[in-house]
Design a protein around this motif. Structure first.
Motif, mmCIF file in Angstrom:
data_model
loop_
_atom_site.group_PDB
_atom_site.id
_atom_site.type_symbol
_atom_site.label_atom_id
_atom_site.label_comp_id
_atom_site.label_asym_id
_atom_site.label_seq_id
_atom_site.Cartn_x
_atom_site.Cartn_y
_atom_site.Cartn_z
ATOM 1 N N GLN A 120 31.394 35.872 35.592
ATOM 2 C CA GLN A 120 31.165 35.581 37.009
ATOM 3 C C GLN A 120 30.653 34.162 37.143
ATOM 4 N N VAL A 121 31.304 33.401 38.039
ATOM 5 C CA VAL A 121 30.921 32.014 38.278
ATOM 6 C C VAL A 121 30.751 31.810 39.769
ATOM 7 N N ALA A 122 29.982 30.807 40.115
ATOM 8 C CA ALA A 122 29.814 30.423 41.516
ATOM 9 C C ALA A 122 30.943 29.490 41.915
ATOM 10 N N ALA A 123 31.492 29.699 43.095
ATOM 11 C CA ALA A 123 32.616 28.900 43.559
ATOM 12 C C ALA A 123 32.390 28.504 45.009
ATOM 13 N N LEU A 124 33.066 27.454 45.423
ATOM 14 C CA LEU A 124 33.037 26.981 46.798
ATOM 15 C C LEU A 124 34.389 27.212 47.440
ATOM 16 N N VAL A 125 34.358 27.461 48.733
ATOM 17 C CA VAL A 125 35.584 27.617 49.504
ATOM 18 C C VAL A 125 35.637 26.503 50.532
ATOM 19 N N PRO A 126 36.827 26.130 50.990
ATOM 20 C CA PRO A 126 36.941 25.008 51.938
ATOM 21 C C PRO A 126 36.152 25.258 53.214
ATOM 22 N N GLY A 127 35.416 24.243 53.627
ATOM 23 C CA GLY A 127 34.676 24.290 54.880
ATOM 24 C C GLY A 127 33.356 25.010 54.806
ATOM 25 N N GLN A 128 32.930 25.437 53.617
ATOM 26 C CA GLN A 128 31.677 26.164 53.469
ATOM 27 C C GLN A 128 30.798 25.464 52.443
ATOM 28 N N THR A 129 29.498 25.476 52.692
ATOM 29 C CA THR A 129 28.554 24.888 51.738
ATOM 30 C C THR A 129 27.929 25.941 50.835
ATOM 31 N N ALA A 130 27.873 27.197 51.297
ATOM 32 C CA ALA A 130 27.316 28.261 50.468
ATOM 33 C C ALA A 130 28.364 28.705 49.447
ATOM 34 N N THR A 131 27.891 29.126 48.288
ATOM 35 C CA THR A 131 28.804 29.556 47.230
ATOM 36 C C THR A 131 29.162 31.020 47.392
ATOM 37 N N ILE A 132 30.311 31.362 46.830
ATOM 38 C CA ILE A 132 30.745 32.757 46.770
ATOM 39 C C ILE A 132 30.864 33.129 45.291
ATOM 40 N N ALA A 133 30.995 34.416 45.021
ATOM 41 C CA ALA A 133 31.081 34.886 43.641
ATOM 42 C C ALA A 133 32.550 35.047 43.260
ATOM 43 N N LEU A 134 32.957 34.372 42.207
ATOM 44 C CA LEU A 134 34.300 34.504 41.641
ATOM 45 C C LEU A 134 34.150 35.258 40.327
ATOM 46 N N ARG A 135 34.761 36.429 40.251
ATOM 47 C CA ARG A 135 34.611 37.262 39.077
ATOM 48 C C ARG A 135 35.948 37.458 38.380
ATOM 49 N N GLY A 136 35.895 37.446 37.081
ATOM 50 C CA GLY A 136 37.035 37.836 36.268
ATOM 51 C C GLY A 136 36.660 39.073 35.483
ATOM 52 N N LEU A 137 37.313 40.192 35.779
ATOM 53 C CA LEU A 137 36.968 41.470 35.163
ATOM 54 C C LEU A 137 38.218 42.092 34.570
ATOM 55 N N GLY A 138 38.101 42.573 33.356
ATOM 56 C CA GLY A 138 39.224 43.214 32.707
ATOM 57 C C GLY A 138 40.258 42.206 32.231
ATOM 58 N N THR A 139 41.238 42.711 31.524
ATOM 59 C CA THR A 139 42.317 41.878 31.012
ATOM 60 C C THR A 139 43.653 42.482 31.411
ATOM 61 N N GLY A 140 44.719 41.738 31.126
ATOM 62 C CA GLY A 140 46.042 42.271 31.426
ATOM 63 C C GLY A 140 46.357 43.526 30.641
ATOM 64 N N ARG A 141 45.811 43.616 29.431
ATOM 65 C CA ARG A 141 46.052 44.804 28.617
ATOM 66 C C ARG A 141 45.216 45.987 29.095
ATOM 67 N N GLU A 142 43.996 45.721 29.554
ATOM 68 C CA GLU A 142 43.108 46.783 30.035
ATOM 69 C C GLU A 142 42.504 46.340 31.368
ATOM 70 N N PRO A 143 43.251 46.534 32.473
ATOM 71 C CA PRO A 143 42.775 46.047 33.775
ATOM 72 C C PRO A 143 41.561 46.822 34.266
ATOM 73 N N TYR A 144 40.775 46.134 35.081
ATOM 74 C CA TYR A 144 39.564 46.739 35.632
ATOM 75 C C TYR A 144 39.949 47.674 36.775
ATOM 76 N N PRO A 145 39.348 48.858 36.865
ATOM 77 C CA PRO A 145 39.705 49.826 37.930
ATOM 78 C C PRO A 145 39.041 49.490 39.262
#
Length: 399
Positions: A120-145
């Motif tokens: 999980q990393v902090a990310a910015l979106v256009p037009g916003q100063t507050a960060t949102i959460a960008l998460r990478g969960l699971g893999t292509g072989r075992e996707p997250y439910p």
């Protein structure tokens, strides 16, 4: 001496009129006359009948809404995997050699059904100063439910799911492409679904760990989401994994948003009790009016050969039919209304719509049956007393 020297007509309710065609056909089929006459008495006076049903429907409808809120809270506790919490434990690992062997340690536990690597990393979106959460969960072989309320799970490259809070923040919807920035690296993702996100006010966008690695090949898993086997105690498993990790694993249970809503159960219980008292007062009013209106029909019912028990059954049936109509209306209107109300609250909080759960059909049927049986029992005593009145008392009441 009980009859006034000059009889004065007392104001009474509007006459019910002749028997309807349905009632005459029911009598022709040799159905019990007490049931037929009671049904006719309940619905022959349209304005008054509708007013009685409406007054009883309102508290019953609010009780259905309160029951739906109780069922939704109970769903968070009993089935968290259906409301965005498929993992019971979250494990954070360090970057040392022991941390890199964390997956083997986690999968060795017999109570762990699956361990999904993530970051999980902090990310910015256009037009916003507050960060949102960008998460990478699971893999292509075992996707997250992921638990979805709309759309599909991310399976291909650059596909992601977003919470309601993030969609509202970007004024986006399922099917749009969004651009987020992690540090100085842009990440363009295709939102293919809306997930139920209890965390971070729903301002979360989730994809697979493989997608995050396309921009940062050296990115490794910094956390693991654990799905436990049925019946496993999360606290017991967490203690066992902490000991097995020898200080390199930070294991904690996933926070359930319903834990803070548990005090609401006492509020809901009190609300149901108050609404039941209001409904009882309205019911007693309906019973009193039905008994008074039946006094002028008492002589006619006795003249056609009905016994006091059958006359009592007429009033009880009329009351039961009125309450049954109110219970059916409250169930039919209250269930979708409660679902809309709870989903609207979920959408405004960022969790998203799709969390509402109405009472089971069996519980609603039991609720309606209890209302009808309770009303019939309350109406039985005054109706029995009125049916056994002396003829002189009846003449003075209708004079």
């Amino acid at each position: 001496g009980r009859v006034p020297p000059v009889p004065v007509a007392r104001p009474v309710g509007a006459a019910g009129g002749a028997l309807s065609g349905t009632a005459r056909r029911a009598l022709g089929l040799r159905l019990p006359p007490a049931l037929v006459l009671g049904w006719h008495k309940a619905f022959s006076r349209r304005p008054r009948s509708l007013a009685s049903v409406a007054r009883l429907t309102l508290p019953l409808l609010l009780i259905v809404v309160a029951m739906s809120a109780w069922t939704t809270i109970d769903r968070f506790h009993s089935s968290p995997e259906q409301v965005g919490l498929p993992a019971a434990l979250s494990v954070r690992v360090d970057s040392g050699p022991s941390g890199r062997n964390a997956l083997a340690v986690l999968e060795r536990d017999p109570q762990v059904a699956a361990a999904y690597p993530g970051a999980q990393v902090a990310a910015l979106v256009p037009g916003q100063t507050a960060t949102i959460a960008l998460r990478g969960l699971g893999t292509g072989r075992e996707p997250y439910p992921f638990v979805l309320a709309e759309g599909d799970r991310p399976r291909g490259r650059d596909e992601a799911v977003a919470g309601q809070g993030l969609l509202d923040l970007l004024d986006a919807r399922v099917g749009d492409w969004v651009r987020v920035t992690v540090g100085e690296q842009p990440q363009i993702l295709h939102i293919v679904g809306r997930s139920i996100e209890p965390e971070n006010a729903g301002r979360v966008i989730s994809t697979s760990l493989d997608t995050l690695r396309e921009n940062d090949p050296v990115l490794g898993p910094t956390l693991y989401q654990l799905r436990l086997r049925p019946g496993a105690d999360p606290r017991e498993v967490a203690g066992r994994l902490t000991a097995a990790g020898q200080g390199h694993l930070d294991v904690h249970t996933v926070a359930n948003p319903a834990d803070g809503l548990s005090p609401l159960r006492a509020v809901i219980t009190g609300l149901i009790a108050v609404l039941a008292l209001i409904g009882l007062i309205e019911l007693l009013t309906v019973i009193g009016g039905t008994v008074r209106e039946g006094e002028r029909d008492l002589l006619a019912l006795k003249a056609i050969g009905l016994s006091p028990r059958q006359i009592t059954a007429v009033t009880v049936t009329a009351t039961g039919c009125t309450v049954l109509a109110a219970a059916l209306a409250a169930t039919a209107v209250g269930t979708p209304f409660a679902r809309w109300l709870i989903d609207a609250q979920g959408a405004s909080s960022g969790i998203g719509a799709g969390i509402a759960r109405g009472p089971s059909p069996a519980l609603l049927a039991l609720f309606a049956a209890a209302a009808v049986l309770g009303a019939s029992a309350l109406a039985a005593l005054p109706a029995s007393r009125a049916a056994r009145r002396r003829l002189a008392d009846t003449l003075s009441a209708v004079a």
